[in-house]
Design a protein around this motif. Structure first.
Motif, mmCIF file in Angstrom:
data_model
loop_
_atom_site.group_PDB
_atom_site.id
_atom_site.type_symbol
_atom_site.label_atom_id
_atom_site.label_comp_id
_atom_site.label_asym_id
_atom_site.label_seq_id
_atom_site.Cartn_x
_atom_site.Cartn_y
_atom_site.Cartn_z
ATOM 1 N N LYS A 87 0.871 -1.231 -0.034
ATOM 2 C CA LYS A 87 -0.111 -0.098 0.006
ATOM 3 C C LYS A 87 0.805 1.105 0.102
ATOM 4 O O LYS A 87 0.589 2.367 -0.818
ATOM 5 N N VAL A 88 2.003 1.147 0.814
ATOM 6 C CA VAL A 88 2.869 2.374 0.710
ATOM 7 C C VAL A 88 3.472 2.585 -0.697
ATOM 8 O O VAL A 88 3.507 3.804 -1.241
ATOM 9 N N ILE A 89 3.956 1.597 -1.215
ATOM 10 C CA ILE A 89 4.617 1.823 -2.486
ATOM 11 C C ILE A 89 3.368 2.044 -3.654
ATOM 12 O O ILE A 89 3.644 2.881 -4.416
ATOM 13 N N LEU A 90 2.300 1.666 -3.422
ATOM 14 C CA LEU A 90 1.406 2.036 -4.379
ATOM 15 C C LEU A 90 0.657 3.666 -4.076
ATOM 16 O O LEU A 90 0.705 4.236 -5.117
ATOM 17 N N LEU A 91 0.837 3.936 -2.877
ATOM 18 C CA LEU A 91 0.386 5.372 -2.514
ATOM 19 C C LEU A 91 1.446 6.294 -3.049
ATOM 20 O O LEU A 91 1.274 7.472 -3.711
ATOM 21 N N PHE A 92 2.920 5.738 -3.139
ATOM 22 C CA PHE A 92 4.053 6.732 -3.238
ATOM 23 C C PHE A 92 4.077 6.726 -4.836
ATOM 24 O O PHE A 92 4.221 7.758 -5.496
ATOM 25 N N LEU A 93 3.568 5.678 -5.628
ATOM 26 C CA LEU A 93 3.649 5.721 -7.137
ATOM 27 C C LEU A 93 2.328 6.721 -7.426
ATOM 28 O O LEU A 93 2.649 7.228 -8.667
ATOM 29 N N THR A 94 1.458 6.562 -6.858
ATOM 30 C CA THR A 94 0.188 7.146 -7.287
ATOM 31 C C THR A 94 0.365 8.775 -6.952
ATOM 32 O O THR A 94 0.345 9.582 -8.060
ATOM 33 N N VAL A 95 1.048 9.166 -6.114
ATOM 34 C CA VAL A 95 1.409 10.511 -5.617
ATOM 35 C C VAL A 95 2.530 11.175 -6.594
ATOM 36 O O VAL A 95 2.420 12.111 -7.001
ATOM 37 N N SER A 96 3.548 10.367 -6.823
ATOM 38 C CA SER A 96 4.625 10.592 -7.756
ATOM 39 C C SER A 96 4.074 10.617 -9.065
ATOM 40 O O SER A 96 4.449 11.557 -9.703
ATOM 41 N N GLY A 97 3.204 9.851 -9.493
ATOM 42 C CA GLY A 97 2.554 9.900 -10.916
ATOM 43 C C GLY A 97 1.837 11.188 -11.243
ATOM 44 O O GLY A 97 1.853 11.811 -12.176
ATOM 45 N N ALA A 98 1.039 11.422 -10.011
ATOM 46 C CA ALA A 98 0.377 12.813 -10.082
ATOM 47 C C ALA A 98 1.259 13.852 -10.065
ATOM 48 O O ALA A 98 0.651 14.863 -10.830
ATOM 49 N N TRP A 139 4.115 14.069 -11.231
ATOM 50 C CA TRP A 139 4.873 13.786 -12.719
ATOM 51 C C TRP A 139 3.886 14.364 -13.774
ATOM 52 O O TRP A 139 4.207 15.177 -14.463
ATOM 53 N N ALA A 140 2.544 14.121 -13.519
ATOM 54 C CA ALA A 140 1.430 14.393 -14.835
ATOM 55 C C ALA A 140 1.283 16.134 -14.545
ATOM 56 O O ALA A 140 1.186 16.976 -15.464
ATOM 57 N N ILE A 141 1.323 16.555 -13.306
ATOM 58 C CA ILE A 141 1.159 18.118 -13.230
ATOM 59 C C ILE A 141 2.492 18.922 -13.670
ATOM 60 O O ILE A 141 2.354 19.760 -14.236
ATOM 61 N N TRP A 142 3.482 18.057 -13.250
ATOM 62 C CA TRP A 142 4.796 18.815 -13.690
ATOM 63 C C TRP A 142 4.713 18.778 -15.220
ATOM 64 O O TRP A 142 5.357 19.776 -15.711
ATOM 65 N N TRP A 143 4.465 17.629 -15.870
ATOM 66 C CA TRP A 143 4.519 17.656 -17.349
ATOM 67 C C TRP A 143 3.629 18.493 -18.169
ATOM 68 O O TRP A 143 3.811 19.354 -18.973
ATOM 69 N N LYS A 144 2.297 18.852 -17.273
ATOM 70 C CA LYS A 144 1.448 19.778 -17.893
ATOM 71 C C LYS A 144 1.963 21.196 -17.883
ATOM 72 O O LYS A 144 1.804 21.935 -18.810
ATOM 73 N N ILE A 145 2.640 21.495 -16.802
ATOM 74 C CA ILE A 145 3.257 22.792 -16.375
ATOM 75 C C ILE A 145 4.317 23.130 -17.471
ATOM 76 O O ILE A 145 4.194 24.157 -18.049
ATOM 77 N N ASP A 146 5.399 22.002 -17.777
ATOM 78 C CA ASP A 146 6.435 22.445 -18.571
ATOM 79 C C ASP A 146 5.990 22.402 -19.923
ATOM 80 O O ASP A 146 6.489 23.180 -20.686
#
Length: 106
Positions: free
Chosen positions: A2-13, A15-22
């Motif tokens: 669950k911790v790894i899945l939470l970490f991947l979800t937060v980091s993916g979100a 990354w997606a926000i950063w990708w949009k901003i970039d």
């Protein structure tokens, strides 16, 4: 897990926000580059037009020193014509003095 899945979800979100901003930043940079390029082109054209106008002005318009020189030449020419006219009057006066002083005998 669950911790790894939470970490991947937060980091993916994140990354997606950063990708949009970039993506938006790159679009803004491209738009500003095109605006800057068009402004530089306009400035270059204005500079060229100003240089052409300065050259035309220098070739066409008279300077103060040039006008004074031309005025002096014209005044000398007029003075020369006046002297010739004065000389002509003196010669005509002498011609009339000679004819009136003579007497013809018949």
């Amino acid at each position: 897990m669950k911790v790894i899945l939470l970490f991947l979800t937060v980091s993916g979100a994140g990354w997606a926000i950063w990708w949009k901003i970039d993506g938006r930043v790159k679009e803004g940079e491209k738009a500003s580059e095109t605006r800057i390029k068009s402004a530089e082109d306009k400035a270059d054209k204005a500079t060229a037009d100003l240089a052409a106008h300065k050259l035309h002005s220098a070739e066409t318009f008279a300077t103060k020193a040039g006008m004074q020189e031309q005025t002096a030449q014209l005044l000398r020419a007029i003075e020369g014509v006046g002297n010739r006219i004065d000389g002509l009057h003196e010669r005509l006066d002498r011609a009339f003095e000679r004819t009136t002083g003579r007497t013809t005998r018949a």
